[in-house]
Design an enzyme around this catalytic site. Structure first.
Site, short mmCIF file in Angstrom:
data_model
loop_
_atom_site.label_atom_id
_atom_site.label_comp_id
_atom_site.label_asym_id
_atom_site.label_seq_id
_atom_site.Cartn_x
_atom_site.Cartn_y
_atom_site.Cartn_z
N ASP A 36 0.86 -1.18 0.00
CA ASP A 36 0.00 0.00 0.00
C ASP A 36 0.90 1.23 0.00
O ASP A 36 2.00 1.20 0.55
CB ASP A 36 -0.89 -0.03 1.24
CG ASP A 36 -1.97 1.02 1.23
OD1 ASP A 36 -1.98 1.87 0.32
OD2 ASP A 36 -2.80 1.02 2.15
N SER A 37 0.42 2.30 -0.59
CA SER A 37 1.27 3.50 -0.76
C SER A 37 1.46 4.29 0.52
O SER A 37 2.34 5.15 0.59
CB SER A 37 0.64 4.42 -1.80
OG SER A 37 -0.56 5.00 -1.28
N GLY A 38 0.63 4.03 1.52
CA GLY A 38 0.63 4.84 2.73
C GLY A 38 -0.47 5.88 2.73
O GLY A 38 -0.71 6.53 3.75
N GLY A 39 -1.18 6.03 1.61
CA GLY A 39 -2.25 7.03 1.53
C GLY A 39 -3.36 6.79 2.54
O GLY A 39 -3.86 7.73 3.16
N PHE A 40 -3.75 5.54 2.73
CA PHE A 40 -4.83 5.25 3.67
C PHE A 40 -4.39 5.53 5.11
O PHE A 40 -5.16 6.03 5.92
CB PHE A 40 -5.29 3.80 3.56
CG PHE A 40 -6.45 3.48 4.47
CD1 PHE A 40 -7.74 3.84 4.11
CD2 PHE A 40 -6.26 2.85 5.68
CE1 PHE A 40 -8.82 3.58 4.95
CE2 PHE A 40 -7.32 2.58 6.53
CZ PHE A 40 -8.60 2.95 6.16
N GLY B 79 -10.94 3.82 -1.36
CA GLY B 79 -11.92 4.68 -0.70
C GLY B 79 -13.24 4.00 -0.39
O GLY B 79 -14.27 4.66 -0.30
N CYS C 245 -13.74 -27.38 7.45
CA CYS C 245 -12.56 -26.53 7.22
C CYS C 245 -11.31 -27.39 7.14
O CYS C 245 -11.10 -28.27 7.99
CB CYS C 245 -12.43 -25.50 8.34
SG CYS C 245 -10.95 -24.46 8.21
N ASP D 120 -7.83 -7.54 -0.22
CA ASP D 120 -7.06 -7.63 1.02
C ASP D 120 -7.89 -7.03 2.14
O ASP D 120 -8.79 -6.22 1.88
CB ASP D 120 -5.75 -6.84 0.91
CG ASP D 120 -5.98 -5.34 1.15
OD1 ASP D 120 -5.69 -4.86 2.26
OD2 ASP D 120 -6.51 -4.67 0.23
N ASP E 18 -2.49 8.10 -3.12
CA ASP E 18 -3.83 8.65 -3.32
C ASP E 18 -4.33 9.36 -2.07
O ASP E 18 -3.77 9.20 -0.99
CB ASP E 18 -4.81 7.54 -3.73
CG ASP E 18 -4.98 6.49 -2.64
OD1 ASP E 18 -4.00 6.21 -1.90
OD2 ASP E 18 -6.08 5.94 -2.50
N HIS F 294 -6.77 -20.20 11.57
CA HIS F 294 -8.08 -20.63 11.09
C HIS F 294 -8.71 -19.60 10.17
O HIS F 294 -9.18 -19.93 9.07
CB HIS F 294 -9.03 -20.93 12.24
CG HIS F 294 -10.43 -21.09 11.77
ND1 HIS F 294 -10.89 -22.24 11.14
CD2 HIS F 294 -11.48 -20.22 11.76
CE1 HIS F 294 -12.15 -22.07 10.77
NE2 HIS F 294 -12.53 -20.87 11.15
N GLN G 30 -10.84 6.74 -7.10
CA GLN G 30 -11.51 7.30 -5.93
C GLN G 30 -12.85 7.91 -6.36
O GLN G 30 -13.33 7.67 -7.46
CB GLN G 30 -10.60 8.33 -5.25
CG GLN G 30 -9.39 7.72 -4.56
CD GLN G 30 -9.74 6.98 -3.27
OE1 GLN G 30 -10.88 6.99 -2.80
NE2 GLN G 30 -8.74 6.32 -2.68
N CYS H 142 -8.74 -26.77 12.86
CA CYS H 142 -9.99 -27.54 12.87
C CYS H 142 -9.73 -29.04 12.87
O CYS H 142 -10.54 -29.82 13.36
CB CYS H 142 -10.86 -27.15 11.68
SG CYS H 142 -11.56 -25.49 11.83
N CYS I 89 -8.22 -26.53 7.69
CA CYS I 89 -7.06 -25.96 8.38
C CYS I 89 -6.57 -26.88 9.51
O CYS I 89 -7.31 -27.70 10.03
CB CYS I 89 -7.39 -24.56 8.92
SG CYS I 89 -8.20 -24.51 10.52
#
Length: 379
Positions: free
Chosen positions: A100-104, A226, A314, A276, A154, A345, A199, A319, A316
């Site tokens: 991620d660019s760091g914008g968030f 966004g 499941c 994500d 962004d 899990h 956006q 489980c 995993c």
């Protein structure tokens, strides 16, 4: 330095399309390996998926994970990452990474920042030191990190927001995207594939303007940003519905920060490939666990004598071995193992879920799968 697989830039091959909607499967070829889509990407903000090791992630067959430019810039710092040979070598992870660019983060720490057309001046949430991110600096940081996919810098607006404020933010994001693209091209870093971000908040005209302007810049891939910032699910689904058909069919489409299975299904139906979210791992640490019959809170007293597996279907390792009663006990006792088991899990559930989605699309049965899953999940 040559790429581990010989792939010098992103390649997307569409392998199947569902006849009833825009859902599709594909293979994303990146420098550090192939990724089947649709894909859910675990979030390792600071070069670590909380409570898990890289061996755990490989055991779950996570094909790509996230790091965050803002956090990695502050700690351990890009100089250390450069000296280590990039984040892959620093954390000993041989598969793809997206940053991620760091914008968030700048948006979410709004009380510590000042946004101008040039970029964002902010104070570190760690020690209060002052820093400045421009689009060009975000590119330099992400290239130093060495991610296979990097994101344009962004501006993310909150919710609710006026049309005027959303328009101003969106147009600044377009300007920043053009600056990111120019600087990325000047660095000649084709292995670090740059995605543009659409956006526009909840406004259809702004989303369309942003999509068309971002596509005109011709990025290797595109993201819808966004969303999941306070709007309703229907408003988020509208944003996907407005934008997805306007993104190039031959390039990957990424819905940022969205994790609930029902939201993934709604987006995949419109042709989204990548997702994500911190929710599965964060919820795990709070005792909120996914099952095919819906989410449960393992802290609830009713699980103290429930000796069934968390989810009998499941695959995993949790489980396969442990009961709900044992997981309830570990969480109530404050055992560190509870965080690890719960996270294993939840991530296994998400990765298996998208694998089942891919199988359904290949069989031309996505809408049938979606209906059946949601019916059971509502239980």
């Amino acid at each position: 330095m040559s790429s581990p697989t010989g792939v010098e830039s992103l390649q997307l091959s569409i392998t199947a399309r569902d006849p009833g909607c825009a859902a599709r499967t594909g293979v994303l070829r990146l420098a550090h390996g192939d990724v089947e889509t649709p894909v859910f990407m675990p979030v390792g903000t600071q070069g670590s998926v909380k409570s898990l090791s890289q061996e755990d992630l490989e055991g779950l067959d996570a094909r790509i994970i996230l790091g965050n430019a803002y956090h990695l810039y502050l700690r351990p710092g890009t100089e250390i990452l450069r000296e280590a040979g990039g984040l892959h070598r620093f954390m000993n992870w041989s598969r793809p990474i997206l940053t991620d660019s760091g914008g968030f983060q700048v948006f979410s720490l709004g009380e510590l920042n000042k946004i101008t057309a040039e970029g964002v001046a902010f104070q570190s949430h760690i020690d209060g030191s002052r820093h400045f991110f421009s689009p060009e600096k975000s590119m330099d940081i992400q290239i130093a990190i060495g991610a296979d996919i990097i994101m344009a810098f962004d501006d993310c607006t909150g919710y609710p927001v006026t049309h005027e404020a959303a328009a101003k933010s969106m147009r600044m994001t377009l300007d920043w995207a053009a600056r990111c693209k120019r600087h990325w091209e000047s660095r000649q870093s084709p292995r670090h594939n740059l995605f543009g971000i659409v956006q526009g908040n909840v406004y259809e005209d702004l989303r369309i303007e942003s999509a068309e302007g971002t596509v005109a810049l011709d990025f290797p891939g595109y993201a819808i940003g966004g969303v999941s910032v306070g709007e309703t699910k229907e408003e988020m689904y509208d944003a996907v519905r407005w934008v997805a058909p306007r993104l190039p069919d031959a390039k990957p489409r990424y819905l940022m920060g969205v994790g609930p299975p029902e939201d993934l299904l709604a987006a995949i139906e419109h042709g989204i490939d990548m997702f994500d979210c911190v929710m599965p791992t964060r919820n795990a640490r709070n005792g909120q666990l996914f099952t095919n019959q819906g989410r449960i809170n393992i802290k609830n007293a009713r699980f103290a004598t429930d000796f069934a597996p968390l989810d009998a279907t499941c695959p995993c390792p949790v489980c396969a071995r442990y009961t709900r009663a044992y997981l309830h006990h570990l969480f109530r006792a404050g055992e560190i193992a509870a965080l690890r088991f719960n996270t294993l899990h939840n991530l296994s559930f998400m990765l298996d879920f998208v694998a089942r989605v891919r199988t359904a699309i290949r069989a031309g049965r996505f809408l049938e799968f979606k209906s059946a899953f949601l019916r059971e999940y509502a239980g």
